[in-house]
Design a protein around this motif. Structure first.
Motif, PDB file in Angstrom:
ATOM      1  N   SER A   1      44.814  34.727  48.968  1.00  0.00           N
ATOM      2  CA  SER A   1      44.185  35.607  47.806  1.00  0.00           C
ATOM      3  C   SER A   1      44.340  34.558  46.668  1.00  0.00           C
ATOM      4  CB  SER A   1      45.527  36.565  47.317  1.00  0.00           C
ATOM      5  OG  SER A   1      46.706  35.880  46.688  1.00  0.00           O
ATOM      6  N   ALA A   2      44.742  33.445  46.919  1.00  0.00           N
ATOM      7  CA  ALA A   2      44.507  32.210  46.054  1.00  0.00           C
ATOM      8  C   ALA A   2      43.172  31.718  46.108  1.00  0.00           C
ATOM      9  CB  ALA A   2      45.264  31.100  46.151  1.00  0.00           C
TER      10      ALA A   2
ATOM     11  N   LEU B   1      37.843  32.665  45.916  1.00  0.00           N
ATOM     12  CA  LEU B   1      36.461  32.306  45.857  1.00  0.00           C
ATOM     13  C   LEU B   1      35.560  31.614  47.233  1.00  0.00           C
ATOM     14  CD1 LEU B   1      37.193  29.403  43.095  1.00  0.00           C
ATOM     15  CD2 LEU B   1      36.221  31.911  42.890  1.00  0.00           C
TER      16      LEU B   1
ATOM     17  N   HIS C   1      42.756  45.880  38.304  1.00  0.00           N
ATOM     18  CA  HIS C   1      42.718  44.581  37.909  1.00  0.00           C
ATOM     19  C   HIS C   1      43.343  43.866  39.034  1.00  0.00           C
ATOM     20  CE1 HIS C   1      40.935  46.105  34.108  1.00  0.00           C
ATOM     21  NE2 HIS C   1      41.682  46.725  34.264  1.00  0.00           N
TER      22      HIS C   1
ATOM     23  N   THR D   1      42.507  42.252  41.325  1.00  0.00           N
ATOM     24  CA  THR D   1      41.291  41.624  42.104  1.00  0.00           C
ATOM     25  C   THR D   1      41.521  41.021  43.328  1.00  0.00           C
ATOM     26  OG1 THR D   1      41.045  41.248  39.958  1.00  0.00           O
ATOM     27  CG2 THR D   1      39.180  40.308  41.408  1.00  0.00           C
TER      28      THR D   1
ATOM     29  N   ALA E   1      31.752  39.399  37.521  1.00  0.00           N
ATOM     30  CA  ALA E   1      32.595  39.727  36.389  1.00  0.00           C
ATOM     31  C   ALA E   1      33.477  38.529  35.812  1.00  0.00           C
ATOM     32  CB  ALA E   1      33.515  40.897  36.882  1.00  0.00           C
ATOM     33  N   ARG E   2      33.541  37.561  36.887  1.00  0.00           N
ATOM     34  CA  ARG E   2      34.669  36.523  36.448  1.00  0.00           C
ATOM     35  C   ARG E   2      33.545  35.287  35.991  1.00  0.00           C
ATOM     36  NH1 ARG E   2      39.447  34.856  40.011  1.00  0.00           N
ATOM     37  NH2 ARG E   2      39.684  33.431  38.120  1.00  0.00           N
ATOM     38  N   ASN E   3      32.141  35.681  36.031  1.00  0.00           N
ATOM     39  CA  ASN E   3      31.076  34.749  35.449  1.00  0.00           C
ATOM     40  C   ASN E   3      30.866  33.794  36.429  1.00  0.00           C
ATOM     41  OD1 ASN E   3      29.349  34.374  33.398  1.00  0.00           O
ATOM     42  ND2 ASN E   3      30.258  32.757  32.556  1.00  0.00           N
TER      43      ASN E   3
ATOM     44  N   MET F   1      35.556  26.129  27.152  1.00  0.00           N
ATOM     45  CA  MET F   1      34.909  27.262  27.116  1.00  0.00           C
ATOM     46  C   MET F   1      34.179  27.558  28.732  1.00  0.00           C
ATOM     47  SD  MET F   1      34.977  28.944  24.334  1.00  0.00           S
ATOM     48  CE  MET F   1      33.461  30.059  24.287  1.00  0.00           C
TER      49      MET F   1
ATOM     50  N   GLY G   1      37.569  26.894  39.334  1.00  0.00           N
ATOM     51  CA  GLY G   1      38.146  28.204  39.766  1.00  0.00           C
ATOM     52  C   GLY G   1      37.921  29.234  38.438  1.00  0.00           C
ATOM     53  N   HIS G   2      38.048  28.885  37.318  1.00  0.00           N
ATOM     54  CA  HIS G   2      37.632  29.856  36.129  1.00  0.00           C
ATOM     55  C   HIS G   2      36.299  29.319  35.877  1.00  0.00           C
ATOM     56  CE1 HIS G   2      41.653  31.142  35.565  1.00  0.00           C
ATOM     57  NE2 HIS G   2      41.898  29.941  35.093  1.00  0.00           N
ATOM     58  N   HIS G   3      35.602  30.536  35.457  1.00  0.00           N
ATOM     59  CA  HIS G   3      34.053  30.134  34.941  1.00  0.00           C
ATOM     60  C   HIS G   3      34.103  30.813  33.425  1.00  0.00           C
ATOM     61  CE1 HIS G   3      33.364  29.555  39.284  1.00  0.00           C
ATOM     62  NE2 HIS G   3      32.248  28.855  38.886  1.00  0.00           N
ATOM     63  N   MET G   4      35.257  31.162  32.940  1.00  0.00           N
ATOM     64  CA  MET G   4      35.133  31.702  31.567  1.00  0.00           C
ATOM     65  C   MET G   4      36.465  30.951  30.866  1.00  0.00           C
ATOM     66  SD  MET G   4      34.884  35.778  32.580  1.00  0.00           S
ATOM     67  CE  MET G   4      34.254  36.427  31.043  1.00  0.00           C
TER      68      MET G   4
ATOM     69  N   ARG H   1      41.875  29.573  27.561  1.00  0.00           N
ATOM     70  CA  ARG H   1      42.667  29.538  26.057  1.00  0.00           C
ATOM     71  C   ARG H   1      43.844  29.176  26.133  1.00  0.00           C
ATOM     72  NH1 ARG H   1      38.769  32.924  22.495  1.00  0.00           N
ATOM     73  NH2 ARG H   1      37.289  33.682  23.942  1.00  0.00           N
TER      74      ARG H   1
ATOM     75  N   ASP I   1      38.726  35.393  32.274  1.00  0.00           N
ATOM     76  CA  ASP I   1      38.331  36.403  33.281  1.00  0.00           C
ATOM     77  C   ASP I   1      39.498  37.208  34.106  1.00  0.00           C
ATOM     78  OD1 ASP I   1      39.965  34.613  34.518  1.00  0.00           O
ATOM     79  OD2 ASP I   1      38.612  33.372  35.660  1.00  0.00           O
TER      80      ASP I   1
ATOM     81  N   HIS J   1      42.539  36.384  34.596  1.00  0.00           N
ATOM     82  CA  HIS J   1      43.332  35.823  35.776  1.00  0.00           C
ATOM     83  C   HIS J   1      44.307  34.494  35.165  1.00  0.00           C
ATOM     84  CE1 HIS J   1      40.608  37.890  38.230  1.00  0.00           C
ATOM     85  NE2 HIS J   1      41.598  37.749  39.466  1.00  0.00           N
TER      86      HIS J   1
ATOM     87  N   HIS K   1      45.774  31.150  36.803  1.00  0.00           N
ATOM     88  CA  HIS K   1      45.711  30.404  38.045  1.00  0.00           C
ATOM     89  C   HIS K   1      46.895  29.343  38.007  1.00  0.00           C
ATOM     90  CE1 HIS K   1      41.210  30.713  39.050  1.00  0.00           C
ATOM     91  NE2 HIS K   1      41.769  31.989  39.258  1.00  0.00           N
TER      92      HIS K   1
ATOM     93  N   LEU L   1      43.816  24.601  43.762  1.00  0.00           N
ATOM     94  CA  LEU L   1      44.141  25.940  43.228  1.00  0.00           C
ATOM     95  C   LEU L   1      45.075  26.484  44.245  1.00  0.00           C
ATOM     96  CD1 LEU L   1      43.710  28.287  41.256  1.00  0.00           C
ATOM     97  CD2 LEU L   1      41.702  29.049  42.742  1.00  0.00           C
TER      98      LEU L   1
ATOM     99  N   GLY M   1      47.180  29.404  43.607  1.00  0.00           N
ATOM    100  CA  GLY M   1      47.557  30.741  43.373  1.00  0.00           C
ATOM    101  C   GLY M   1      46.680  31.413  42.194  1.00  0.00           C
ATOM    102  N   ALA M   2      46.344  32.499  42.376  1.00  0.00           N
ATOM    103  CA  ALA M   2      45.732  33.357  41.279  1.00  0.00           C
ATOM    104  C   ALA M   2      46.398  34.807  41.166  1.00  0.00           C
ATOM    105  CB  ALA M   2      44.256  33.629  41.796  1.00  0.00           C
TER     106      ALA M   2
ATOM    107  N   SER N   1      46.213  38.405  39.220  1.00  0.00           N
ATOM    108  CA  SER N   1      45.305  39.291  38.385  1.00  0.00           C
ATOM    109  C   SER N   1      46.165  40.409  38.073  1.00  0.00           C
ATOM    110  CB  SER N   1      44.190  39.770  39.444  1.00  0.00           C
ATOM    111  OG  SER N   1      44.619  40.343  40.560  1.00  0.00           O
TER     112      SER N   1
ATOM    113  N   TRP O   1      40.872  39.805  28.680  1.00  0.00           N
ATOM    114  CA  TRP O   1      41.207  38.375  28.450  1.00  0.00           C
ATOM    115  C   TRP O   1      42.703  38.062  28.593  1.00  0.00           C
ATOM    116  CZ3 TRP O   1      37.596  36.712  24.054  1.00  0.00           C
ATOM    117  CH2 TRP O   1      36.212  36.941  24.331  1.00  0.00           C
TER     118      TRP O   1
END
Lengths: 1095, 321
Positions: free
Chosen positions: A496-497, A500, A539, A541, A571-573, B182, B202-205, B208, B227, B229, B231, B240, B242-243, B245, B250
């Motif tokens: 799940s990690a 991608l 959520h 995901t 959604a995650r851009n 960002m 891994g993030h695309h947003m 913060r 996004d 999540h 991470h 990476l 772990g993630a 959700s 946000w």
């Protein structure tokens, strides 16, 4: 052993003939009979004996000889025996005629029989036995009324003539008067208690018909006691056993039926029932054989109809619908009215339904309903037909009625629920839940489809917990439990990690290595998909991702799973991954409109306009222009194209708008309830300034969009707010923007905050405007436009404060602080522009910096002035205080004086007193004149200042336009005037730069205004920056702003993409599963219909 | 499974500020007083609160525009606050005397953090795509750790605004600095050599908020992103691992409990969540806020306290056991 004695003529001797040893050749006997001129009754006895032994030929030979003309002549006066012989022959041919199946031979037999009876009548027309015979012949011929007359004649002569009684009973039975018939049988039995079993058979049949089943059974049993081989009684009892409809009874019934068949293999009824039995045991070969025999041996319409029906059913269940249809038709042909035998209509209806001939299916089922107005299966079938014919209302009516009539018919509730899904999800859910609890109570497994649909309905109503429960129930145990459960394997966590890496199927291989079976039955794929959608909604995901991957692991062609994974990435851009996934989907089917539409959106998001348009086109083409979504996307594309162009080309804009409108309208024509098309049409109308119409549209769309989790339309809220804004209803616009932000974006959308700020700006609520912009900056720190706007808002706040007639020093002080902030912001922007951090024009920002600095200096002057004024006010207050003190002192002095006077001398001289008073008055006057004078002077000073100020302002204002354009505004020496001047210019500029375009988008603000503003700017010497602004420099503030606008609108398709595509997928899923269920239904209906037949 | 942490609401202060509260951190206790909660708000003030009763200790003014971040020196003696006007004010916690005012134009100021030893203040430098390091003795700018710009013909405005630096975090040993941008990339620097090491992807947003796990798992870095999540990265191994959700919007803030066993997050979805990273799942959700939760902070010096602040102007305090 029985024997007869033939007297030897002219002697005392007799010839003894043993009846069981009759010669094979009848001629031997005949010779003796003739030679000895034996009495005719002997002839008859011997003939009957032959008949009993089954030697029909000999029987006929003797009787024919015995009725020959020579005999007539010789025995002319032996009337009764002659009649008996003729009647026996008549009865014989009647019987032949009755059992003969070939029409011609049948008639020939009847003619012969008639001839014999007539001959008998000629001998003695009153002989009752002849009449009885004639009556039976008529019965055999089916001429019931004439038979009645014949028997009547006999009975009038002799009430107790048993054969006539039996005949008449038969007549009454055929007429359907069972109780009359019963009476006649009973009388016959009373008169002749030892009569053959057949009489009791008649009683049994009458009682059966009269519904006295137990008595009927007793009668039949008695028949069998008397005659264990009586086929009719056996069949009758068998039928009664079968009808008891319990396993034991059926077994007994079938035994009897089989015995009857063994005794007499040509009883059509027994054959039919046997066929019926073998139909249920699935021995279709036997069914056909038996039925064909039955058809060969009977001419009885209803029986034949039944036989054809059996045959038809057999073919029906084998799937040979053509033959089944043919035999159902044959069966129907054998009946006069549906009331006689309605099942073939049902069968034919089903066959027609199967072949898609809904109209004739409809008429057949309607006939069934005429006979059985409360038959649930028929109603359900009719419901389905009306669904197919598109008459949903009628379909619903039948389904509702079916569930009302049998509130325990789970299938009916399932059907009703599925019908309601599209129109009334609440009622649909209720119906399906009822079905579920009925099935659960009945210990029946609830079908996966039903649980799935219940889950989806809960999902739609945002009852996520219940949805989850239902999906889990539908899925039962399987690998998915390991994927979604609370105690995941460590490698599930690892997998799940790597959200991608959608291609990573190692996880599943590891499962297999660990001895888990990674199976996903085909009928659960949809449920797993829906479960994944639900996890997405919640959520989770990671879980959703694993489930989609599971689907793809087992079904690599499942496009929707790719698309959902793509949507998650989007959604995650993660646009690149999203595009990759969509391309995977397109590898499966390069014409999949959903995938193409999504690709188009992604391209649009990547700012790839040309490609996006092409992709949308091919999506539309792939569906022959029938896919609303693709058309909508094209419509949106055109709309954005109309408004995105920085160089507003009115012609191009109009063309694009027109095209957009056309596309939206096309969708609306196909689907009048398409919210997105309506929204689009509303936008186009608003662009053209028809605010009232567009407001109505938006309001309606907004109402319609509430209530389903699958329809999320923040755009329509924003559009409504825009309309309110354009109409100057700022308060409502603010409210609408705020609600939208809260309801759809968790207050995170900086773009809507920008709209909000702009509304505050127009409403001159500077502090709110500033705060809103600061919030927006906090959310979107890298959006420098927002900083610029915040600077402008602060600048505007300051100028408006300075413009006020009255202002406190505090106000001015805060103005100064605000200006300092503005200067800081603009300076920072200016510094940052060196580093190309943002797209602003450096010059322009510098202009602002300079302007604010000047404004600041002016404000400082104002502050000083205000502070001076404050000081003066303080002085004034001080003076007034002193005056009051003086007054007090005077009063006190007076009192003191009085006191003194009193004290010194009450009778003091008046003169002295007057003198003293005069003196005091002088002092008093002196006070008065000195203070007011200074006050007046002060005031005039201020007046002068202000007057001059405003005069100058007017003067300069008037001049401004005439002034040399190229002269820098800041070169002027008169600071005050400059400030005012610049303020106005910058206001115009602001309006122009920041808000005109945006406002234009919604309301096509008067071009005049815009032009005027432009003229002013030109006049004011801001030409340069403006040219850039309006011109090619996309990096200008205006350009950015406009981009920001169109970007926000870009979100529209994006939103539609993410939100609407799941809806589509879901509904598609639902439809699929509907289809499955419907098929199941028809199968089940088939089964149920067949069950009916046992009635 | 070992017994997991649990949150219990202790106290909430409604209208703690006049406007949205955007920043919060705990100031460690000194010999003369216990630790204090430090908050910053859009109302341009910074406030200090007593640790258990949340009584207002002092209100600091002096910032223009909203206060976006606050940081406390490990000694608990000094603290820093930064506002949207890109000024950092360093002040004495007990007297509110201004010690220094920092700015490095044209760099904006977002998150700040003192290094564990207290010798350096790291400041996320916004559009400058860098971290600014200030010496806490001289208050001089001693280093700028820049994110290398992507190779290309010329730096377009698009890519640079993507590298806008929002968040910053020191590793517990003070050898590494991580910053979030960002565009969702996280950059890791070697502080001693002032050298960029690598990106964590891994993030695309926007990212913060960032926090390193305490010893012994100090290679672990937790990140909060728009996004939705959280991470978990191996900051050294560049992986990476772990993630998590569950948030509906946000994730604005993340903090790790002092024992390293649990994570707390604050989100735009108005909730505060407690996570167990063995389970990779939220084990508790607190919904007492009515608007975005901008910051969550565990108190470091015992007592088991978590504070959260929100756009709803309130501060909440929880007991964690």
């Amino acid at each position: 052993m029985a024997c007869v004695y033939i007297p030897v003529q002219n002697s005392e001797e007799e010839v003894r003939v043993a009846l069981d040893q009759l010669p094979r050749d009848a001629s031997d006997i005949l010779d003796i009979l003739k030679a000895e001129q034996a009495p005719l009754d002997l002839w008859l006895i011997i003939a009957r004996e032959y008949f009993k032994q089954g030697k029909i030929e000999q029987f006929r030979q003797i009787l024919e000889e015995g009725s020959s003309p020579e005999i007539d002549e010789y025995y002319a006066d032996v009337r009764y025996e002659r009649i008996a012989i003729l009647n026996a022959l008549g009865a014989y041919y009647s019987y032949l005629g009755k059992i003969e199946t070939k029409q011609r031979e049948k008639e020939e037999h009847f003619i012969l029989a008639t001839q014999y009876y007539n001959k008998a009548s000629r001998i003695d027309m009153h002989e009752p036995s002849t009449w009885v015979g004639k009556g039976q012949l008529l019965l055999a011929k089916g001429e019931v009324e004439q038979a009645f007359a014949a028997f009547k004649i006999v009975l009038e002569g002799d009430r107790d003539n048993v054969p006539a009684l039996l005949g008449q009973a038969c007549v009454e039975f055929n007429r359907g008067r069972y109780s009359d018939s019963l009476e006649l049988y009973k009388r016959a039995l009373q008169v002749y208690p030892d009569c053959p079993g057949a009489v009791r058979l008649g009683i049994g049949l009458c009682r059966y018909r009269l519904g006295q089943l137990e008595k009927a059974r007793l009668a039949f049993q008695r028949v069998l006691q008397l005659d264990p081989e009586n086929v009719e009684a056996l069949v009758a009892l068998a039928i009664m056993d079968l009808q008891a409809n319990e396993a034991h009874g059926i077994q007994k019934g079938m035994d009897k039926m089989r015995r009857a068949f063994e005794i007499y293999p040509y009883c059509a009824m027994a054959l039919n029932y046997l066929a019926n039995h073998f139909f249920f045991t699935g021995q279709h070969f036997l069914v056909e054989q038996l039925t064909e025999t039955a058809l060969a041996v009977t001419n009885h319409g209803p029986t034949k109809s039944h036989s054809y029906y059996n045959l038809a059913r057999s073919y029906h269940s084998k799937g040979d619908y053509e033959k089944a249809g043919y035999y159902y038709m044959q069966s129907i042909k054998e009946i006069n009215k549906p009331h006689e035998f309605v099942f073939p209509y049902y069968g034919l209806g089903q066959v027609k339904l199967k072949s898609g001939d809904f109209r004739s299916a409809l008429s057949n089922f309607e006939k069934v309903l005429e006979v059985y107005p409360d038959n649930c299966e028929t109603m359900k079938a009719l419901g389905h037909i009306f669904v197919q014919l598109g008459q949903i209302e009628k379909a619903l009516e039948f389904m509702r009625k079916a569930t009302k009539i049998d509130p325990r018919d789970a299938q009916a509730f399932v059907d009703l629920g599925e019908l309601l899904i599209s129109s009334d999800s609440g009622a649909a859910l209720d119906a399906l839940k009822t079905a579920r609890s009925l099935m659960e109570k009945g210990g029946q497994a609830v079908p996966v489809e039903v649980l799935n649909n219940i889950g989806v309905l809960h999902f739609e109503r945002e009852e996520f917990e219940l949805a989850l429960e239902s999906f889990n129930k539908a899925l039962g145990d399987g690998i998915w439990v390991t994927l979604t459960g609370n105690k995941p394997k460590s490698y599930v966590i690892e997998a799940s990690a790597s959200i991608l890496d959608y291609k990573d199927m190692q996880l599943f291989h590891r499962f297999e290595e660990d001895g888990y079976s990674v199976e996903l039955p085909w009928n659960k794929v949809t449920v797993v998909f829906n479960l994944a959608r639900l996890h997405e909604q919640l959520h989770n995901t990671g879980t959703a991702n694993l489930l989609y991957r599971l689907i793809l692991f087992k079904y690599p062609d499942y496009i929707d799973a790719y698309l959902r994974l793509a949507a998650i990435a989007k959604a995650r851009n993660n646009l690149q991954l999203s595009i990759e996934l969509v391309n995977e989907a397109l590898k499966v089917n390069d014409k999949c409109p959903n995938a193409l539409s999504m690709l188009g959106e992604l391209e649009l998001k990547n700012d790839d306009w040309v490609k996006a348009k092409e992709t949308f086109r091919s999506a539309s083409d792939a569906t022959d222009g029938k896919d609303s979504y693709a058309i909508l996307s094209l419509g949106n594309w055109n709309y954005f194209a109309a408004i995105r162009n920085e160089k507003r080309n009115p012609k191009l804009e109009a063309t694009h708008l027109e095209k957009a409108k056309e596309l939206y309208t096309r969708v609306l024509v196909q689907h009048t309830a398409n919210l997105y098309a309506a929204n689009g049409a509303g936008v186009v109308l608003a662009e053209k300034g028809h605010f009232d119409v567009s407001k109505d549209i938006f309001t309606q769309v907004q109402e319609a969009a509430s209530g389903s989790v699958f329809v999320q339309m923040p755009d329509v809220w924003i559009n409504l707010a825009h309309v309110f804004f354009a109409q100057g209803n700022f308060a409502l616009a603010v409210k609408m923007y705020q609600n939208c932000l809260r309801k759809f974006y968790y207050n995170t959308d900086s773009q809507i905050l920008l709209y909000l700020a702009r509304t505050h700006y127009e409403a001159e609520q500077w502090q709110e405007c500033k705060k809103t912009l600061l919030r927006a900056i906090h959310l979107a720190p890298s959006n420098y436009t927002l900083r610029f706007d915040a600077g402008v808002a602060m600048q505007k706040f300051s100028t408006s404060t300075l413009q006020k007639e009255k202002r406190t020093a505090d106000e001015v002080r805060s103005t100064v602080a605000e200006l300092e902030n503005a200067v800081r912001i603009f300076s920072q922007l200016s510094a940052a522009s060196n580093l190309h951090l943002h797209g602003f024009d450096e010059k322009k920002i510098n202009t602002h910096v300079e302007y604010c600095k000047h404004l600041l200096e002016a404000a400082k002057v104002h502050r000083e002035a205000a502070e001076r004024e404050e000081q003066q006010n303080r002085q004034k207050q001080e003076a007034a205080r002193q005056l009051a003190l003086a007054e007090e002192a005077r009063r006190k002095a007076e009192e003191q004086r009085k006191h003194l006077l009193e004290k010194r001398k009450q009778e003091d001289e008046l003169k002295r007193l007057q003198q003293a008073e005069e003196h005091f008055k002088r002092v008093q006057e002196q006070w008065k004149s000195s203070n007011p004078a200074s006050k007046r002077r002060d005031r005039s000073e201020i007046d002068d200042e202000e007057g001059g100020h405003s005069e100058k302002r007017r003067r300069k204002g008037g001049k401004r336009r005439k002034k040399d354009k190229n002269k820098s505004r800041y070169e002027r020496d008169d600071e005050g005037a400059e400030m005012v001047d610049d303020r106005e210019e910058l206001e115009d500029e602001d309006a122009n730069m920041n808000y005109r375009e945006s406002a234009d988008q919604m309301n096509d603000q008067d071009d005049e205004n815009g032009e005027k503003a432009q003229d002013l700017l030109a006049a004011a010497g801001l030409e340069d920056s403006d040219v850039e602004d309006e011109g090619a420099a996309p990096s200008s503030a205006g350009g950015r702003r406009r981009r920001a606008w169109s970007e926000s609108d870009d979100d529209e398709p994006a939103q539609r993409g993410t939100e609407s595509s799941p809806v589509r997928e879901n509904s598609a899923e639902l439809q699929d599963s509907d289809g499955e269920i419907r098929e199941d239904n028809s199968k089940l209906n088939g089964g149920a219909a067949l069950d009916d037949d046992e009635d | 499974m070992s017994k997991s942490m649990k949150l219990a609401g202790l106290k909430s202060v409604e209208n703690a500020h006049d406007e949205s509260v955007w920043a919060a951190t705990w100031v460690p206790g000194t010999t003369t007083r216990p630790s204090l909660l430090l908050t910053g708000s859009l109302d341009e003030t910074v406030k200090l609160w007593s640790p258990d009763e949340l009584d207002l200790v002092r209100t600091n003014t002096g910032h223009c525009l909203g206060v976006v971040s606050v940081a406390a020196h490990p000694s608990g003696v000094i603290a820093a606050s930064a506002s949207l006007d890109s000024l950092v004010r360093v002040f004495d916690v007990d007297t509110n005397a201004t010690i220094a005012t920092l700015e490095a134009p044209p760099s904006e100021v977002w998150q700040m953090q003192f290094d564990p030893k207290g010798t350096t203040l790291a400041v996320a430098g916004g559009g400058s795509a860098s971290i600014k390091l200030w010496d806490t003795a001289t208050w001089r700018l001693v280093a700028t750790l820049s994110i290398p710009r992507p190779e290309g013909p010329k730096p377009s405005d698009k890519s640079s605004s993507k590298k806008f630096v929002l968040s910053v975090a020191w590793s517990p040993d003070g050898r590494r600095l991580a910053c979030g941008s960002m565009d969702g990339t996280i950059s890791v620097f070697d502080v001693a050599r002032a050298k960029f090491l690598h990106h964590l992807e891994g993030h695309h947003m926007p990212v913060r908020s960032l926090v390193f796990s305490p010893e012994p798992d100090s290679r672990r870095l937790y990140s909060a992103s728009d996004d939705g999540h959280v991470h978990i990265y191996d900051a050294e191994g560049k992986a990476l691992i772990g993630a998590m959700s569950g948030h509906a919007s946000w994730v604005l803030s993340v903090d790790v409990s002092p024992d390293g066993e649990a994570l707390a997050t604050g989100s735009s979805d108005k909730t505060v969540r407690l996570w167990d990273f063995k389970m990779r799942a939220a084990i508790q959700t607190m919904s007492n806020h009515t608007d975005q939760v901008w910051a969550v902070a565990f108190r470091r010096d015992g007592g088991g306290r978590l504070a959260s602040v929100s756009d709803d102007k309130s501060i909440s305090l929880y007991h964690c056991s």
